[in-house]
Design a protein around this motif. Structure first.
Motif, PDB file in Angstrom:
ATOM      1  N   ARG A 179       0.315  -3.921   0.165  1.00  0.00           N
ATOM      2  CA  ARG A 179       0.203  -3.830  -0.748  1.00  0.00           C
ATOM      3  C   ARG A 179      -0.493  -3.151  -2.227  1.00  0.00           C
ATOM      4  O   ARG A 179      -1.036  -2.538  -2.481  1.00  0.00           O
ATOM      5  N   TYR A 209      -0.647   1.035  -6.454  1.00  0.00           N
ATOM      6  CA  TYR A 209       0.122  -0.247  -7.011  1.00  0.00           C
ATOM      7  C   TYR A 209      -0.446  -0.829  -7.841  1.00  0.00           C
ATOM      8  O   TYR A 209       0.462  -1.030  -8.821  1.00  0.00           O
ATOM      9  N   LYS A 230       2.439  -0.621 -11.245  1.00  0.00           N
ATOM     10  CA  LYS A 230       2.701  -1.515 -11.305  1.00  0.00           C
ATOM     11  C   LYS A 230       3.720  -2.062 -12.951  1.00  0.00           C
ATOM     12  O   LYS A 230       4.826  -2.059 -12.737  1.00  0.00           O
ATOM     13  N   LEU A 270       7.045   0.245  -2.863  1.00  0.00           N
ATOM     14  CA  LEU A 270       5.835  -0.814  -3.310  1.00  0.00           C
ATOM     15  C   LEU A 270       6.030  -1.641  -3.997  1.00  0.00           C
ATOM     16  O   LEU A 270       6.035  -2.862  -4.514  1.00  0.00           O
ATOM     17  N   HIS A 271       6.981  -0.898  -5.180  1.00  0.00           N
ATOM     18  CA  HIS A 271       7.147  -2.122  -6.181  1.00  0.00           C
ATOM     19  C   HIS A 271       8.535  -1.628  -6.732  1.00  0.00           C
ATOM     20  O   HIS A 271       9.220  -1.021  -6.812  1.00  0.00           O
TER      21      HIS A 271
END
Length: 255
Positions: free
Chosen positions: A79, A85, A89, A116-117
């Motif tokens: 990740r 990301y 994020k 991913l998040h």
């Protein structure tokens, strides 16, 4: 539809990963469980599990084997290597805080979506999804936002490989209907999931497209149908998502 098998795949490695997947799907399993699931003897299954346990990829609790946390180390490393990301994020975290809902970041790998998040706002609902989970692309707003910006031949290949299983009565499971829907998503720049994957859950998603018109991933906001209604669902959240996506896209270009 099962994933297509690579004729050049190493059988032992393939079996090892299949055992890990089976442990994940069963939330733990015994040697007997795995012997029934695979065309292998108990001694062979035991050898696989012992090797995985010695390396920390599997943990044993009584007679039950479970996926070990060493895999989390590999997933975390993968990740953090994803440039999207790092760039997206904080924006996804802020999106969750401002909307009070569940915000998500998804990318496509090998024809499936990978979370991913995820960020939880104060009113966010709990769902069955988690970071690293692989999901179908045809039955999620995130997946549709990505598919709409892939070449048709690539989308056809994804459907051929993974199929279009219906997870609710609202899932699009017809190929022609999906392509018609994706055309609309591409024109409007936003995808809606109206209980297509989970009953009672709605989702709004927009793509992240780089300066070369290549889709990098998608972001979304998810919530219960009771809160995702009318103007908020169709206008407010889409505009908010487009604004956040624009920031991410600029950062991709100039970071």
């Amino acid at each position: 539809m099962a994933d297509q098998q690579n004729p050049n795949a190493v059988k032992t490695a393939q079996t090892t990963f299949s055992i890990l997947e089976e442990l994940k799907e069963r939330n733990g399993a015994t040697v007997t469980d795995l012997t029934d699931a695979f065309d292998l003897s108990k001694s062979s299954i035991h050898n696989y599990l012992t090797t995985l346990e010695d390396d920390g990829y599997v943990m044993k609790d009584g007679n039950t084997y479970e996926v070990g946390l060493r895999l989390l180390d590999l997933g975390g490393h993968a990740r953090h290597r994803e440039r999207l990301y790092d760039i997206a994020k904080d924006e996804v975290d802020e999106l969750a805080a401002e909307t009070g809902e569940l915000a998500n970041l998804l990318v496509e790998q090998h024809g499936k979506g990978v979370y991913l998040h995820r960020a939880h706002g104060d009113d966010a609902v709990k769902t069955d999804s988690y970071i690293g989970q692989r999901v179908y692309l045809h039955n999620t707003a995130l997946g549709n936002a990505i598919l709409a910006h892939l070449p048709r031949a690539r989308v056809e290949a994804i459907i051929d490989q993974h199929g279009m299983p219906a997870t609710t009565e609202n899932t699009i499971s017809d190929r022609d209907e999906l392509f018609s829907h994706l055309e609309q998503v591409r024109e409007e720049g936003v995808a809606f999931d109206d209980e297509a994957r989970l009953k009672g859950l709605r989702c709004v998603a927009v793509p992240i497209v780089n300066n070369n018109d290549t889709v990098e991933g998608a972001i979304s906001v998810s919530g219960p149908t009771s809160r995702f209604q009318n103007e908020r669902f169709r206008e407010e959240l889409p505009e908010k998502l487009k604004s956040v996506a624009n920031v991410i896209e600029l950062n991709i270009t100039y970071t």
